[in-house]
Design a protein around this motif. Structure first.
Motif, PDB file in Angstrom:
ATOM      1  N   CYS A 160      11.521  12.797 -13.727  1.00  0.00           N
ATOM      2  CA  CYS A 160      12.837  13.202 -14.225  1.00  0.00           C
ATOM      3  C   CYS A 160      13.880  12.121 -13.975  1.00  0.00           C
ATOM      4  O   CYS A 160      14.860  12.015 -14.727  1.00  0.00           O
ATOM      5  N   SER A 168       4.850  15.557 -20.946  1.00  0.00           N
ATOM      6  CA  SER A 168       6.246  15.890 -21.249  1.00  0.00           C
ATOM      7  C   SER A 168       6.659  15.327 -22.602  1.00  0.00           C
ATOM      8  O   SER A 168       7.447  15.949 -23.324  1.00  0.00           O
ATOM      9  N   CYS A 182       7.997  17.400 -25.844  1.00  0.00           N
ATOM     10  CA  CYS A 182       9.269  16.981 -26.434  1.00  0.00           C
ATOM     11  C   CYS A 182       9.158  16.890 -27.957  1.00  0.00           C
ATOM     12  O   CYS A 182      10.031  17.361 -28.689  1.00  0.00           O
ATOM     13  N   TRP A 231      15.411  23.370 -26.761  1.00  0.00           N
ATOM     14  CA  TRP A 231      15.955  22.812 -25.521  1.00  0.00           C
ATOM     15  C   TRP A 231      14.910  22.024 -24.748  1.00  0.00           C
ATOM     16  O   TRP A 231      15.237  21.176 -23.921  1.00  0.00           O
ATOM     17  N   LEU A 232      13.608  22.247 -25.053  1.00  0.00           N
ATOM     18  CA  LEU A 232      12.558  21.463 -24.420  1.00  0.00           C
ATOM     19  C   LEU A 232      12.496  20.032 -24.958  1.00  0.00           C
ATOM     20  O   LEU A 232      11.887  19.162 -24.347  1.00  0.00           O
ATOM     21  N   LYS A 283      15.261  18.201 -25.605  1.00  0.00           N
ATOM     22  CA  LYS A 283      16.482  17.477 -25.274  1.00  0.00           C
ATOM     23  C   LYS A 283      16.210  16.371 -24.248  1.00  0.00           C
ATOM     24  O   LYS A 283      15.485  16.571 -23.276  1.00  0.00           O
ATOM     25  N   ASN A 336      17.746  13.728 -21.501  1.00  0.00           N
ATOM     26  CA  ASN A 336      18.890  13.560 -20.622  1.00  0.00           C
ATOM     27  C   ASN A 336      19.578  12.229 -20.900  1.00  0.00           C
ATOM     28  O   ASN A 336      18.928  11.179 -20.877  1.00  0.00           O
ATOM     29  N   ASN A 377      14.066  18.618 -19.529  1.00  0.00           N
ATOM     30  CA  ASN A 377      13.652  20.023 -19.599  1.00  0.00           C
ATOM     31  C   ASN A 377      12.144  20.160 -19.736  1.00  0.00           C
ATOM     32  O   ASN A 377      11.518  20.998 -19.073  1.00  0.00           O
ATOM     33  N   LEU A 397      10.400  19.236 -16.361  1.00  0.00           N
ATOM     34  CA  LEU A 397      10.521  20.284 -15.353  1.00  0.00           C
ATOM     35  C   LEU A 397       9.671  21.503 -15.696  1.00  0.00           C
ATOM     36  O   LEU A 397       8.992  22.064 -14.829  1.00  0.00           O
ATOM     37  N   PHE A 398       9.692  21.912 -16.959  1.00  0.00           N
ATOM     38  CA  PHE A 398       8.946  23.103 -17.377  1.00  0.00           C
ATOM     39  C   PHE A 398       7.442  22.913 -17.162  1.00  0.00           C
ATOM     40  O   PHE A 398       6.771  23.769 -16.572  1.00  0.00           O
TER      41      PHE A 398
END
Length: 431
Positions: free
Chosen positions: A59, A214, A218, A229-230, A232, A234, A242, A245-246
């Motif tokens: 992240c 990830s 995405c 929102w998955l 997005k 940063n 997102n 983390l998920f």
């Protein structure tokens, strides 16, 4: 699914080797809960801690994560070199043939084992998920994927061979194989070194796999197949926060409860199915989308190819009459040659690299994936069937409608942004 489960499996293995590095029993680091079902009753908190730590690292920054991965990979290669040299130095060729001969379970046993360890080849496709973060992906991706496959395959075979000459196959431990092997030959210090090296190697492989998973989610989020929102990114770190983390939480949850053997069974079938679908998609893209041929010809060829592969594989599995195997095998070769001769293939001039000798590489992939799938146990199909039903239900109830709305929004934006173009289209339609 394959990424989350394989990462959970690797994290569970991390606990095994870390315990060997410090001279402890792996079960002493796991908490057994009597009220839970067998196979899900040993809580692995070290695996969860590792996954959460790597999730936070991913992240933060892709670049710093890549530097960390590079450092760990160097130690990983040194660790491999130690195992290979020590195994051939201390081992004996007699262990390859005793007991039971060179292939104690026969050819069928070799293919059964191949299907189970197929998940070891998860990760090469994660290179392609990094295409948006590579300066020259058209050139770098093929070199990276093919080069890593060749290098890792050679290392994989050498390490496996060194283990087999070190101890007989019936003395190989199912969990921390290399550490226990060195213990059995009296090299306790080497067992600790191998445990530490394997732990670092597992961290490196987990880092790459979690980086790739990830990016997968995405892209799926951009297509609105899952909540947007998955997808997005940063703005400060440039990472899909997102999604990272998920999936990190999902992986940690599975690694906490589920034993390694259960995870491996479902990983293999999902990985084989993914590679099977990619091979089919490659043929369809080359001969329909790129070459502009009628899709009916290619779809018929893919159907016949899959059907004959299933026929050959089931005949092998249930040991039917010997003449059935060459019939199905010859039919596959014949229809592939006929398809190649009758259906033209056009290579786009703007493509810097494409799969050579088509359709033969993709055909071989389809056959091998179908063949290895049929060697798996029925329990694998049952668990995968439950997952497939759940994800299909999610797609029907959410994914279809979400992607349709996203397409409508894109069309609306296009109409507003280019009113003159839209007007000309209307004029043409009226005329």
């Amino acid at each position: 699914m394959e990424y989350v489960l394989s990462n959970a499996a690797v994290a569970r293995t991390f606990t095994e080797y870390l315990c060997q590095a410090v001279g402890e029993n792996s079960n002493s680091w796991r908490v057994e809960v009597n009220g839970l079902v067998e196979g899900y009753n040993k809580l692995d908190f070290p695996a969860v801690a590792l996954i959460l730590l790597l999730t936070l690292c991913l992240c933060h920054s892709t670049k710093e994560s890549s530097v960390l991965n590079l450092v760990m990979t160097v130690f990983h290669v040194i660790f491999f070199g130690f195992i290979i040299i020590a195994g051939f130095y201390k081992g004996s060729v007699k262990n390859l043939v005793e007991p039971g001969g060179l292939a104690p379970f026969g050819v069928k046993g070799i293919f059964d084992g191949a299907a189970m360890v197929y998940f070891s080849y998860i990760g090469y496709d994660s290179v392609s998920t990094m295409a948006e973060e590579i300066q020259n992906p058209a050139k770098s991706l093929p070199v990276g994927i093919v080069g890593s496959v060749l290098i890792v395959t050679v290392l994989y075979c050498l390490v496996a061979l060194s283990l087999c000459v070190l101890v007989p196959y019936n003395m190989i431990d199912k969990e921390a194989s290399f550490s226990v092997a060195f213990q059995k030959i009296g090299w306790t210090w080497a067992s600790n070194v191998v445990g530490a090296g394997a732990s670092l190697g597992i961290v490196a492989s987990l880092l790459v796999a979690m980086l790739g998973q990830s990016r997968y989610l995405c892209v799926i989020g951009r297509a609105r197949l899952v909540p947007f929102w998955l997808a997005k990114v940063n703005p400060s770190t440039g990472t899909p926060l997102n999604a990272t983390l998920f999936l990190g939480l999902c992986t940690a949850s599975i690694a906490l409860f589920t034993e390694l053997s259960i995870i491996l069974e479902i990983i293999s079938i999902s990985t084989l199915l993914v590679f099977y679908l990619v091979a089919n998609a490659l043929i369809y893209r080359r001969y329909v989308i790129v070459s502009h041929n009628p899709p009916s010809q290619t779809l018929l060829f893919l159907f016949l190819l899959s059907s004959s592969s299933i026929g050959f594989s089931l005949s092998w599995k249930f040991e039917e009459q010997w003449w059935v195997l060459p019939v199905f095998g010859g039919f596959m070769i014949a229809i592939t040659a006929f398809f190649q001769y009758m259906v033209p293939s056009i290579r786009q001039t703007n493509e810097e690299w494409s799969v050579p000798f088509m359709p033969w590489p993709a055909v071989a992939s389809i056959f091998l994936n179908v063949f290895l799938v049929t060697t798996l146990k029925i329990r694998s199909f049952q668990r995968f069937g439950i997952w497939a039903c759940l994800i299909t239900l999610f797609y029907v109830l959410y994914g279809v409608h979400s992607t349709y709305r996203a397409e409508e929004m894109e069309v609306g934006v296009g109409e507003i942004s280019h009113p003159s173009i839209q007007q000309s289209k209307l004029d043409i339609q009226v005329l």
